[in-house]
Design a protein around this motif. Structure first.
Motif, PDB file in Angstrom:
ATOM      1  N   MET A   1      -9.895  28.829 -15.854  1.00 21.94           N
ATOM      2  CA  MET A   1     -10.196  28.549 -17.236  1.00 21.94           C
ATOM      3  C   MET A   1      -9.615  27.183 -17.573  1.00 21.94           C
ATOM      4  O   MET A   1      -8.480  26.886 -17.227  1.00 21.94           O
ATOM      5  N   SER A   2     -10.397  26.348 -18.202  1.00 19.22           N
ATOM      6  CA  SER A   2      -9.890  25.030 -18.522  1.00 19.22           C
ATOM      7  C   SER A   2      -9.800  24.869 -20.038  1.00 19.22           C
ATOM      8  O   SER A   2     -10.795  24.852 -20.744  1.00 19.22           O
ATOM      9  N   LEU A   3      -8.580  24.790 -20.505  1.00 18.99           N
ATOM     10  CA  LEU A   3      -8.299  24.531 -21.910  1.00 18.99           C
ATOM     11  C   LEU A   3      -7.493  23.243 -21.985  1.00 18.99           C
ATOM     12  O   LEU A   3      -6.655  22.974 -21.124  1.00 18.99           O
ATOM     13  N   SER A   4      -7.724  22.490 -23.030  1.00 14.91           N
ATOM     14  CA  SER A   4      -6.875  21.324 -23.212  1.00 14.91           C
ATOM     15  C   SER A   4      -5.483  21.805 -23.623  1.00 14.91           C
ATOM     16  O   SER A   4      -5.305  22.920 -24.117  1.00 14.91           O
ATOM     17  N   ARG A   5      -4.505  20.980 -23.378  1.00 12.44           N
ATOM     18  CA  ARG A   5      -3.121  21.342 -23.711  1.00 12.44           C
ATOM     19  C   ARG A   5      -2.996  21.628 -25.206  1.00 12.44           C
ATOM     20  O   ARG A   5      -2.352  22.591 -25.610  1.00 12.44           O
ATOM     21  N   ARG A   6      -3.616  20.810 -26.004  1.00 14.36           N
ATOM     22  CA  ARG A   6      -3.539  20.970 -27.465  1.00 14.36           C
ATOM     23  C   ARG A   6      -4.161  22.298 -27.903  1.00 14.36           C
ATOM     24  O   ARG A   6      -3.611  23.011 -28.751  1.00 14.36           O
ATOM     25  N   CYS A   7      -5.292  22.640 -27.325  1.00 14.74           N
ATOM     26  CA  CYS A   7      -5.974  23.888 -27.663  1.00 14.74           C
ATOM     27  C   CYS A   7      -5.123  25.089 -27.248  1.00 14.74           C
ATOM     28  O   CYS A   7      -4.979  26.053 -28.006  1.00 14.74           O
ATOM     29  N   ALA A   8      -4.536  25.043 -26.054  1.00 17.17           N
ATOM     30  CA  ALA A   8      -3.704  26.140 -25.567  1.00 17.17           C
ATOM     31  C   ALA A   8      -2.470  26.311 -26.450  1.00 17.17           C
ATOM     32  O   ALA A   8      -2.088  27.437 -26.783  1.00 17.17           O
ATOM     33  N   GLU A   9      -1.850  25.215 -26.853  1.00 14.41           N
ATOM     34  CA  GLU A   9      -0.671  25.304 -27.713  1.00 14.41           C
ATOM     35  C   GLU A   9      -1.026  25.859 -29.085  1.00 14.41           C
ATOM     36  O   GLU A   9      -0.250  26.621 -29.672  1.00 14.41           O
ATOM     37  N   THR A  10      -2.191  25.510 -29.604  1.00 12.70           N
ATOM     38  CA  THR A  10      -2.643  26.064 -30.879  1.00 12.70           C
ATOM     39  C   THR A  10      -2.866  27.567 -30.763  1.00 12.70           C
ATOM     40  O   THR A  10      -2.476  28.338 -31.645  1.00 12.70           O
ATOM     41  N   LEU A  11      -3.470  28.002 -29.658  1.00 16.68           N
ATOM     42  CA  LEU A  11      -3.681  29.427 -29.441  1.00 16.68           C
ATOM     43  C   LEU A  11      -2.350  30.168 -29.302  1.00 16.68           C
ATOM     44  O   LEU A  11      -2.195  31.277 -29.816  1.00 16.68           O
ATOM     45  N   ILE A  12      -1.389  29.566 -28.622  1.00 12.82           N
ATOM     46  CA  ILE A  12      -0.062  30.167 -28.498  1.00 12.82           C
ATOM     47  C   ILE A  12       0.553  30.348 -29.879  1.00 12.82           C
ATOM     48  O   ILE A  12       1.098  31.411 -30.195  1.00 12.82           O
ATOM     49  N   ASP A  13       0.460  29.332 -30.720  1.00 12.85           N
ATOM     50  CA  ASP A  13       0.996  29.422 -32.079  1.00 12.85           C
ATOM     51  C   ASP A  13       0.331  30.551 -32.864  1.00 12.85           C
ATOM     52  O   ASP A  13       1.004  31.323 -33.552  1.00 12.85           O
ATOM     53  N   LEU A  14      -0.989  30.666 -32.743  1.00 13.27           N
ATOM     54  CA  LEU A  14      -1.704  31.711 -33.468  1.00 13.27           C
ATOM     55  C   LEU A  14      -1.308  33.112 -32.998  1.00 13.27           C
ATOM     56  O   LEU A  14      -1.107  34.020 -33.816  1.00 13.27           O
ATOM     57  N   VAL A  15      -1.174  33.275 -31.696  1.00 15.96           N
ATOM     58  CA  VAL A  15      -0.773  34.583 -31.168  1.00 15.96           C
ATOM     59  C   VAL A  15       0.657  34.913 -31.594  1.00 15.96           C
ATOM     60  O   VAL A  15       0.958  36.048 -31.968  1.00 15.96           O
ATOM     61  N   GLU A  16       1.547  33.931 -31.565  1.00 13.68           N
ATOM     62  CA  GLU A  16       2.928  34.173 -31.983  1.00 13.68           C
ATOM     63  C   GLU A  16       3.014  34.502 -33.466  1.00 13.68           C
ATOM     64  O   GLU A  16       3.835  35.332 -33.877  1.00 13.68           O
ATOM     65  N   ILE A  17       2.164  33.900 -34.286  1.00 10.66           N
ATOM     66  CA  ILE A  17       2.120  34.241 -35.712  1.00 10.66           C
ATOM     67  C   ILE A  17       1.672  35.684 -35.881  1.00 10.66           C
ATOM     68  O   ILE A  17       2.265  36.453 -36.650  1.00 10.66           O
ATOM     69  N   LYS A  18       0.640  36.083 -35.143  1.00 11.93           N
ATOM     70  CA  LYS A  18       0.170  37.473 -35.219  1.00 11.93           C
ATOM     71  C   LYS A  18       1.265  38.437 -34.761  1.00 11.93           C
ATOM     72  O   LYS A  18       1.462  39.489 -35.364  1.00 11.93           O
ATOM     73  N   LEU A  19       1.987  38.074 -33.710  1.00 15.39           N
ATOM     74  CA  LEU A  19       3.088  38.917 -33.238  1.00 15.39           C
ATOM     75  C   LEU A  19       4.170  39.074 -34.299  1.00 15.39           C
ATOM     76  O   LEU A  19       4.725  40.165 -34.469  1.00 15.39           O
ATOM     77  N   SER A  20       4.462  38.008 -35.012  1.00 21.87           N
ATOM     78  CA  SER A  20       5.518  38.079 -36.025  1.00 21.87           C
ATOM     79  C   SER A  20       5.101  38.934 -37.220  1.00 21.87           C
ATOM     80  O   SER A  20       5.953  39.505 -37.901  1.00 21.87           O
ATOM     81  N   CYS A  21       3.806  39.048 -37.453  1.00 19.51           N
ATOM     82  CA  CYS A  21       3.312  39.848 -38.578  1.00 19.51           C
ATOM     83  C   CYS A  21       3.056  41.302 -38.205  1.00 19.51           C
ATOM     84  O   CYS A  21       2.860  42.142 -39.079  1.00 19.51           O
ATOM     85  N   LEU A  22       3.069  41.607 -36.924  1.00 13.51           N
ATOM     86  CA  LEU A  22       2.714  42.938 -36.442  1.00 13.51           C
ATOM     87  C   LEU A  22       3.825  43.935 -36.741  1.00 13.51           C
ATOM     88  O   LEU A  22       4.993  43.688 -36.427  1.00 13.51           O
ATOM     89  N   GLU A  23       3.465  45.038 -37.369  1.00 11.00           N
ATOM     90  CA  GLU A  23       4.401  46.132 -37.615  1.00 11.00           C
ATOM     91  C   GLU A  23       4.010  47.282 -36.706  1.00 11.00           C
ATOM     92  O   GLU A  23       2.896  47.775 -36.764  1.00 11.00           O
ATOM     93  N   ILE A  24       4.934  47.694 -35.875  1.00 11.87           N
ATOM     94  CA  ILE A  24       4.636  48.739 -34.904  1.00 11.87           C
ATOM     95  C   ILE A  24       4.913  50.095 -35.534  1.00 11.87           C
ATOM     96  O   ILE A  24       6.055  50.413 -35.881  1.00 11.87           O
TER      97      ILE A  24
END
Length: 77
Positions: A1-24
């Motif tokens: 899979m080829s993602l640009s570094r900027r795109c991958a870092e943006t996706l990491i930020d989005l996933v980490e935001i979702k993780l911080s909002c997740l209530e188990i």
């Protein structure tokens, strides 16, 4: 899979935001959290230039009790 570094870092930020909002509250939420953590690991591997699909990950946790023979062995080690 080829993602640009900027795109991958943006996706990491989005996933980490979702993780911080997740209530188990149940097992399904816990599975979603583990999936999101795996996504972050794969994306970080992609940023480092490794293949995210072949990166080493912790094995999934076992459910239930350990077999009796392993419980007994733990007591005498």
């Amino acid at each position: 899979m080829s993602l640009s570094r900027r795109c991958a870092e943006t996706l990491i930020d989005l996933v980490e935001i979702k993780l911080s909002c997740l209530e188990i509250t149940d097992r399904e939420d816990l599975r979603e959290k583990e999936l999101l953590l795996r996504c972050v690991q794969e994306l970080k591997a992609e940023v480092r230039g490794e293949s995210g699909a072949t990166a080493a990950f912790a094995p999934p946790k076992r459910r239930g009790r350990r077999p009796k023979h392993l419980q007994f062995q733990d007591l005498h080690v």
